[in-house]
Scaffold this motif. Sequence first.
Motif, PDB file in Angstrom:
ATOM      1  N   PHE A 130      -3.236   2.116  -4.454  1.00 33.34           N
ATOM      2  CA  PHE A 130      -2.737   3.592  -4.439  1.00 33.34           C
ATOM      3  C   PHE A 130      -3.983   4.553  -4.096  1.00 33.34           C
ATOM      4  O   PHE A 130      -5.283   4.063  -4.408  1.00 33.34           O
ATOM      5  N   GLU A 131      -3.586   5.516  -3.479  1.00 26.21           N
ATOM      6  CA  GLU A 131      -4.683   6.638  -3.246  1.00 26.21           C
ATOM      7  C   GLU A 131      -4.383   7.694  -4.267  1.00 26.21           C
ATOM      8  O   GLU A 131      -3.344   8.216  -4.478  1.00 26.21           O
ATOM      9  N   ILE A 132      -5.378   7.940  -5.242  1.00 25.93           N
ATOM     10  CA  ILE A 132      -5.377   8.721  -6.304  1.00 25.93           C
ATOM     11  C   ILE A 132      -6.366   9.823  -6.255  1.00 25.93           C
ATOM     12  O   ILE A 132      -7.678   9.762  -5.605  1.00 25.93           O
ATOM     13  N   SER A 133      -6.421  10.789  -7.061  1.00 32.03           N
ATOM     14  CA  SER A 133      -7.142  11.881  -7.218  1.00 32.03           C
ATOM     15  C   SER A 133      -7.741  11.728  -8.688  1.00 32.03           C
ATOM     16  O   SER A 133      -7.126  11.849  -9.757  1.00 32.03           O
ATOM     17  N   ALA A 134      -8.906  11.013  -8.924  1.00 27.07           N
ATOM     18  CA  ALA A 134      -9.608  10.569 -10.205  1.00 27.07           C
ATOM     19  C   ALA A 134      -9.635  11.691 -11.094  1.00 27.07           C
ATOM     20  O   ALA A 134      -9.475  11.328 -12.269  1.00 27.07           O
ATOM     21  N   ASP A 135      -9.954  12.941 -10.722  1.00 29.81           N
ATOM     22  CA  ASP A 135     -10.334  13.948 -11.499  1.00 29.81           C
ATOM     23  C   ASP A 135      -9.214  14.544 -12.366  1.00 29.81           C
ATOM     24  O   ASP A 135      -9.264  15.029 -13.498  1.00 29.81           O
ATOM     25  N   ILE A 136      -7.956  14.320 -11.813  1.00 24.15           N
ATOM     26  CA  ILE A 136      -6.670  14.603 -12.738  1.00 24.15           C
ATOM     27  C   ILE A 136      -6.056  13.538 -13.363  1.00 24.15           C
ATOM     28  O   ILE A 136      -4.937  13.751 -14.031  1.00 24.15           O
ATOM     29  N   LEU A 137      -6.529  12.469 -13.609  1.00 25.66           N
ATOM     30  CA  LEU A 137      -6.174  11.304 -14.248  1.00 25.66           C
ATOM     31  C   LEU A 137      -6.030  11.747 -15.691  1.00 25.66           C
ATOM     32  O   LEU A 137      -7.137  12.203 -16.237  1.00 25.66           O
ATOM     33  N   LYS A 138      -4.882  11.454 -16.565  1.00 27.08           N
ATOM     34  CA  LYS A 138      -4.966  11.900 -17.977  1.00 27.08           C
ATOM     35  C   LYS A 138      -5.279  10.645 -18.798  1.00 27.08           C
ATOM     36  O   LYS A 138      -5.362   9.464 -18.379  1.00 27.08           O
ATOM     37  N   ASN A 139      -5.668  10.876 -20.030  1.00 31.01           N
ATOM     38  CA  ASN A 139      -6.228   9.770 -21.029  1.00 31.01           C
ATOM     39  C   ASN A 139      -5.004   8.947 -21.176  1.00 31.01           C
ATOM     40  O   ASN A 139      -4.950   7.722 -21.259  1.00 31.01           O
ATOM     41  N   GLU A 140      -3.426   9.522 -21.244  1.00 31.63           N
ATOM     42  CA  GLU A 140      -2.413   8.620 -21.461  1.00 31.63           C
ATOM     43  C   GLU A 140      -2.267   7.613 -20.136  1.00 31.63           C
ATOM     44  O   GLU A 140      -1.915   6.414 -20.588  1.00 31.63           O
ATOM     45  N   GLU A 141      -2.528   8.263 -18.864  1.00 31.32           N
ATOM     46  CA  GLU A 141      -2.563   7.060 -17.902  1.00 31.32           C
ATOM     47  C   GLU A 141      -3.482   6.217 -17.925  1.00 31.32           C
ATOM     48  O   GLU A 141      -3.358   4.891 -17.640  1.00 31.32           O
ATOM     49  N   ILE A 142      -4.692   6.412 -18.422  1.00 34.04           N
ATOM     50  CA  ILE A 142      -5.935   5.708 -18.407  1.00 34.04           C
ATOM     51  C   ILE A 142      -5.529   4.438 -19.751  1.00 34.04           C
ATOM     52  O   ILE A 142      -5.697   3.237 -19.330  1.00 34.04           O
ATOM     53  N   GLU A 143      -4.907   4.837 -20.760  1.00 34.56           N
ATOM     54  CA  GLU A 143      -4.518   3.864 -21.686  1.00 34.56           C
ATOM     55  C   GLU A 143      -3.365   2.938 -21.235  1.00 34.56           C
ATOM     56  O   GLU A 143      -3.527   1.727 -21.598  1.00 34.56           O
ATOM     57  N   LEU A 144      -2.348   3.575 -20.343  1.00 35.71           N
ATOM     58  CA  LEU A 144      -1.334   2.726 -19.756  1.00 35.71           C
ATOM     59  C   LEU A 144      -2.029   1.720 -18.731  1.00 35.71           C
ATOM     60  O   LEU A 144      -1.646   0.285 -18.925  1.00 35.71           O
TER      61      LEU A 144
ATOM     62  N   LYS B  22       0.757  -1.180  -0.050  1.00 35.02           N
ATOM     63  CA  LYS B  22       0.013  -0.018   0.003  1.00 35.02           C
ATOM     64  C   LYS B  22       0.925   1.268  -0.098  1.00 35.02           C
ATOM     65  O   LYS B  22       1.446   1.450   0.847  1.00 35.02           O
ATOM     66  N   PHE B  23       0.775   2.120  -1.065  1.00 34.90           N
ATOM     67  CA  PHE B  23       1.348   3.458  -1.100  1.00 34.90           C
ATOM     68  C   PHE B  23       0.771   4.206  -0.137  1.00 34.90           C
ATOM     69  O   PHE B  23      -0.420   4.310  -0.311  1.00 34.90           O
ATOM     70  N   VAL B  24       1.736   4.851   0.596  1.00 32.70           N
ATOM     71  CA  VAL B  24       1.041   5.995   1.537  1.00 32.70           C
ATOM     72  C   VAL B  24       0.894   7.298   1.092  1.00 32.70           C
ATOM     73  O   VAL B  24       0.464   8.358   1.566  1.00 32.70           O
ATOM     74  N   ASP B  25       1.437   7.382  -0.181  1.00 34.96           N
ATOM     75  CA  ASP B  25       1.418   8.877  -0.835  1.00 34.96           C
ATOM     76  C   ASP B  25       0.012   9.366  -1.098  1.00 34.96           C
ATOM     77  O   ASP B  25      -0.808   8.683  -1.298  1.00 34.96           O
ATOM     78  N   ARG B  26      -0.056  10.739  -0.542  1.00 35.37           N
ATOM     79  CA  ARG B  26      -1.395  11.183  -0.239  1.00 35.37           C
ATOM     80  C   ARG B  26      -2.084  11.408  -1.748  1.00 35.37           C
ATOM     81  O   ARG B  26      -3.371  11.145  -1.652  1.00 35.37           O
ATOM     82  N   THR B  27      -1.557  11.608  -2.532  1.00 30.34           N
ATOM     83  CA  THR B  27      -2.240  11.803  -4.148  1.00 30.34           C
ATOM     84  C   THR B  27      -1.219  11.351  -4.970  1.00 30.34           C
ATOM     85  O   THR B  27      -0.276  11.944  -5.561  1.00 30.34           O
ATOM     86  N   PHE B  28      -1.225   9.933  -5.260  1.00 27.35           N
ATOM     87  CA  PHE B  28      -0.102   9.218  -5.928  1.00 27.35           C
ATOM     88  C   PHE B  28       0.132   9.962  -7.277  1.00 27.35           C
ATOM     89  O   PHE B  28       1.206  10.097  -7.513  1.00 27.35           O
ATOM     90  N   ASN B  29      -1.110  10.219  -7.924  1.00 28.31           N
ATOM     91  CA  ASN B  29      -0.945  10.633  -9.265  1.00 28.31           C
ATOM     92  C   ASN B  29      -0.800  12.037  -9.560  1.00 28.31           C
ATOM     93  O   ASN B  29      -1.220  12.532 -10.616  1.00 28.31           O
ATOM     94  N   CYS B  30      -0.348  12.801  -8.641  1.00 26.83           N
ATOM     95  CA  CYS B  30      -0.152  14.456  -8.531  1.00 26.83           C
ATOM     96  C   CYS B  30       0.944  14.789  -9.737  1.00 26.83           C
ATOM     97  O   CYS B  30       1.002  15.832 -10.217  1.00 26.83           O
ATOM     98  N   ASN B  31       1.931  13.783  -9.859  1.00 26.46           N
ATOM     99  CA  ASN B  31       2.895  13.849 -10.861  1.00 26.46           C
ATOM    100  C   ASN B  31       2.878  13.016 -12.173  1.00 26.46           C
ATOM    101  O   ASN B  31       2.971  11.745 -11.791  1.00 26.46           O
ATOM    102  N   HIS B  32       2.441  13.360 -13.218  1.00 26.55           N
ATOM    103  CA  HIS B  32       2.016  12.540 -14.290  1.00 26.55           C
ATOM    104  C   HIS B  32       3.158  11.497 -14.672  1.00 26.55           C
ATOM    105  O   HIS B  32       3.028  10.403 -14.675  1.00 26.55           O
ATOM    106  N   LYS B  33       4.433  12.168 -14.857  1.00 25.92           N
ATOM    107  CA  LYS B  33       5.705  11.256 -15.423  1.00 25.92           C
ATOM    108  C   LYS B  33       5.939  10.414 -14.298  1.00 25.92           C
ATOM    109  O   LYS B  33       6.355   8.931 -14.584  1.00 25.92           O
TER     110      LYS B  33
END
Length: 551
Positions: free
Chosen positions: A253-267, A222-233
């Motif tokens: 992972f704890e993520i913020s869904a609204d900032i997910l990018k299309n490239e991330e979803i494709e991955l 379990k990643f404890v990062d508060r917003t794991f996907n805040c840094n795209h790269k």
Amino acid sequence: MKILFTAVNSKFVHSNLAVRYLKAFTKDMDYEGKIREFSINDREEKILEEIIKEKPDVVAFSTYIWNVEMVGRLADLIKRVDENIEILYGGPEVSYDSTIFLKEHIGDYVIVGEGEKTLREFIEYKLGKREITSIRGLVYREDKEINFNGNRPLMSLDEIVFPYEEDEDLNNKIVYYEASRGCPFNCKYCLSSTVHGVRFQDIDRVLKELKYFVDKKVRLVKFVDRTFNCNHKFAMAIWDFLIKQDTETQFHFEISADILKNEEIELLRNAPDGRFQFEVGVQTTNDEILHNINRFVNFSDIKEKVVELLSLRNIKQHLDLIAGLPGEDFQSFKKSFNDVHSIKPEEIQLGFLKLLKGSSMREESEKWGMRFSQYPPYEILSTNNISYFELLELKKVEHMVDKYYNSGKFNYILEYFYPKFETPFDFFYSLGKFYESKGYFDRSIGNNEYYKLFLDFTNEILKEDNTRLKEIIRYEYLLHNKKRGIPEFLKGNITKDEEREIKERLREEYSFREYFIEKFTIDIERYKKCGEIYDKDTYSLLNNNNKFIFL
């Protein structure tokens, strides 16, 4: 000198990341450090015994809202047994009002905030190599005075030491890991909002450390990062690496869904089924309430991305709601629940607002008429918009959702009931009231009773015949439980002649040492596919792995 790094975890399967960081950061120093982990379900007398048997000079407690009261009692008991043992506290529960905490509790020191460097200097002090007054981030007792040397600047994550040992036994443990510290958002109820900015570890180092978990075949990281996907790269590099691993290890992972990018979803589309679990903090679907807590996002944006992820059908999603938020009343929360339920995530978590020390939400409590417990975990009791009794009703709903929805073992049964109520919330609310009327909140009930409850609920509340429902319950029971344990009220009515005819016909294809024959009086396959209940005698084979083959 010996320091005993002591963790009292909320569950046995948890592992404590903080004590491992502290020990790893000081492992090159001339002292003895040892980690002992317990759980809040252990007897205090046994924990005390284990601590004293270690003969430590210092007991360092990792302190959180779920264990602070127990830790306080343990510290008192330790001092009663041996007053020469020093007590050092650290962790989020003591980092805000540290001076007051030490005045009101038995103990000698408190580490404020990040502890690695402060502990290192503390050990130097204990070894006679440093003055205590030079240690930033340390609160300490001197004679009858409580002193604080001031806050310590945040450290670079390049300096931290990987907290797990090569030979460490992590079997059957949930393992925690952080690739970053901090959060880019400022949600008023969260302590992360008190520290601005996000710091990241070097990506090459992160990937190397994740390989350690893969090689050790850890069950869940379990990643404890508060917003794991805040840094795209950063997120892309880690997800890509983990997708390519040949492993059964799962990553949360704890993520913020609204900032997910299309490239991330494709991955993520390429991720093996079950490799990733995402926790999404929805909190409320009322945009006005979201703004009241400094979350400047609209639920529609969150929903769009969550639905996209669900369409991939390879990532388990856990969506959080919080009751008691500023401005939200019972009806608004009910709508939030129904909005989230309509998405059909794998899990829905109903939480209750906690007014943590140091959070801006606590500072604003009077503005919203918030009354909350002064004792950990500081849970909301009522607000200007929602009463204590309404929150009690939501706790009943929370219990029903957690047991029946989140377990994933009652899905077909729940689908039977949803059309009979105006909304899913109304169903869980009604079921919770019935559960209470039976006295089940006051005692532990067995596995079979959780199934029987539906039959009684149908008879007594809906006033309906439950013959068809019984067939659905029996099917779902056999999907998740051993046939030999099936209760009398769910047993089928196949005759010996029917059983003999099927065995004769299928003897060449199946071994009836491995398969059992089940008869249903409704078309189970049709119900599973489209939710229609059609009366029809249907037969199936069931093996010991709960696999059905319909004939």
